[in-house]
Design an enzyme around this catalytic site. Structure first.
Site, PDB file in Angstrom:
ATOM      1  N   TYR A   1       9.129  14.385  12.350  1.00  0.00           N
ATOM      2  CA  TYR A   1       9.133  14.554  13.814  1.00  0.00           C
ATOM      3  C   TYR A   1      10.077  13.595  14.537  1.00  0.00           C
ATOM      4  O   TYR A   1      10.119  13.597  15.773  1.00  0.00           O
ATOM      5  CB  TYR A   1       7.712  14.489  14.388  1.00  0.00           C
ATOM      6  CG  TYR A   1       6.889  13.244  14.087  1.00  0.00           C
ATOM      7  CD1 TYR A   1       7.307  11.972  14.474  1.00  0.00           C
ATOM      8  CD2 TYR A   1       5.647  13.366  13.451  1.00  0.00           C
ATOM      9  CE1 TYR A   1       6.526  10.850  14.218  1.00  0.00           C
ATOM     10  CE2 TYR A   1       4.861  12.251  13.183  1.00  0.00           C
ATOM     11  CZ  TYR A   1       5.314  10.985  13.573  1.00  0.00           C
ATOM     12  OH  TYR A   1       4.560   9.878  13.319  1.00  0.00           O
TER      13      TYR A   1
ATOM     14  N   ARG B   1      -5.816   7.188   9.860  1.00  0.00           N
ATOM     15  CA  ARG B   1      -5.455   7.065  11.279  1.00  0.00           C
ATOM     16  C   ARG B   1      -5.055   8.392  11.905  1.00  0.00           C
ATOM     17  O   ARG B   1      -5.204   8.580  13.100  1.00  0.00           O
ATOM     18  CB  ARG B   1      -4.309   6.067  11.423  1.00  0.00           C
ATOM     19  CG  ARG B   1      -4.753   4.657  11.088  1.00  0.00           C
ATOM     20  CD  ARG B   1      -3.626   3.672  11.165  1.00  0.00           C
ATOM     21  NE  ARG B   1      -4.125   2.326  11.003  1.00  0.00           N
ATOM     22  CZ  ARG B   1      -4.139   1.664   9.840  1.00  0.00           C
ATOM     23  NH1 ARG B   1      -3.662   2.220   8.759  1.00  0.00           N
ATOM     24  NH2 ARG B   1      -4.630   0.444   9.774  1.00  0.00           N
TER      25      ARG B   1
ATOM     26  N   THR C   1       0.840  -1.209   0.000  1.00  0.00           N
ATOM     27  CA  THR C   1       0.000   0.000   0.000  1.00  0.00           C
ATOM     28  C   THR C   1       0.878   1.263   0.000  1.00  0.00           C
ATOM     29  O   THR C   1       2.084   1.195   0.257  1.00  0.00           O
ATOM     30  CB  THR C   1      -0.890   0.055   1.271  1.00  0.00           C
ATOM     31  OG1 THR C   1      -0.033   0.134   2.422  1.00  0.00           O
ATOM     32  CG2 THR C   1      -1.807  -1.151   1.395  1.00  0.00           C
TER      33      THR C   1
END
Ligand code: HXC
Ligand code: NAP
Length: 203
Positions: free
Chosen positions: A148, A200, A19
């Site tokens: 991050y 998500r 994916t």
């Protein structure tokens, strides 16, 4: 920008290649002449993707079910791949993530994400790295980080700590194994609208 045979005779594995970004990487590698493998936990997803990429690129691509959290699973898949010849390129792309207030998270929630992102990357890197070093075969590891990883990020803390670990692994092994022909690269994509991420992180 690249000649169409740039990766001719190169063999790759993209984890989580069924994916999103992993699938796109596998597609591009095939277009550039490489052959390879994709893996993920859902066998039907990786098999469908492999069939579609075979049809669209004419390349050679096999799909395996593998849960990168478990080193027995990883060893089995890597052993099977190596039986047909060594890999040249490993892409540690598989990941898990979700948006949550950290104080609500169970230990299992943390270990699930860290297991996929950090342990999965370690398992795959060691399984390939040991074989490359023993055979003095050059190898290339591409780890998928996040912006991050260096700064930290609220509300995705399991992912942030795991990705920071991936960056530390990348930097450490670039030094330890670099002189022995194993190259390490990490990229930190910006936000990319994949279903896996956006379902998500922007639920
Ligand atoms: C709080 C959660 C949760 C949530 C799961 N858990 N989702 N806790 N908030 N939203 C908890 C569960 O309750 C459980 O703990 C534990 O986490 C494990 O959950 P399972 O569903 O049993 O695990 P599993 O089936 O292994 O699924 C792993 C997963 C899932 C990480 C939770 O999201 C997944 O399969 N993700 C794979 C794909 C993915 O995440 N892609 C996005 C990558 S994007 P308990 O204690 O209840 O048992 C990305 C982008 C970064 O990384 C950068 C963006 C800019
Ligand atoms: P995605 O489509 O959800 O990709 C994650 C893939 O990992 C899925 O194919 C999933 O397949 C696989 N996977 C998850 N757990 C696994 C496990 N235990 N073992 C093997 N495979 C597993 O999301 P994406 O957006 O393309 O993310 C790809 C990479 O880019 C990740 O490393 C992510 O952290 C990074 N990234 C994404 C973004 C973004 O904005 N999209 C930004 C920065 C970084 P199964 O569920 O079938 O296992």
């Amino acid at each position: 920008m690249f000649t169409s045979d740039l990766l001719k005779n190169k063999r790759f594995l993209v984890t989580g290649g069924g994916t999103g970004i992993g699938r796109a990487l596998a597609e591009r590698f095939l277009q550039l002449g490489a052959s390879g493998y994709i893996c993920g936990r859902r066998v039907e997803v990786v098999q469908k993707t492999a069939a579609e990429l075979l049809a669209s690129t004419g390349g050679v691509l096999e799909a395996f079910a593998c849960d990168v959290r478990y080193d027995e699973d990883v060893e089995k898949v890597i052993e099977q791949i190596w039986a047909a010849g060594p890999l040249d390129i490993l892409v540690n792309n598989a990941a898990g993530n979700f948006l949550a207030k950290t104080e609500t998270l169970s230990t299992h929630a943390f270990s699930s994400v860290i297991g996929i992102v950090l342990n999965g990357t370690i398992n795959m890197t060691l399984a390939c790295g040991r074989r490359w070093l023993a055979a003095k075969h050059p190898g290339m590891v591409l780890n998928i980080a996040t912006t991050y990883a260096d700064t930290g990020s609220a509300y995705v803390v399991p992912s942030a700590v795991a990705k920071a670990g991936v960056v530390a692994l990348t930097r450490s092994l670039a030094v330890e194994w670099g002189g022995r022909g194993i190259r390490f690269v990490a990229i930190a994509p910006g936000a990319i609208r994949t279903e896996g991420a956006f379902s998500r992180l922007l639920p």
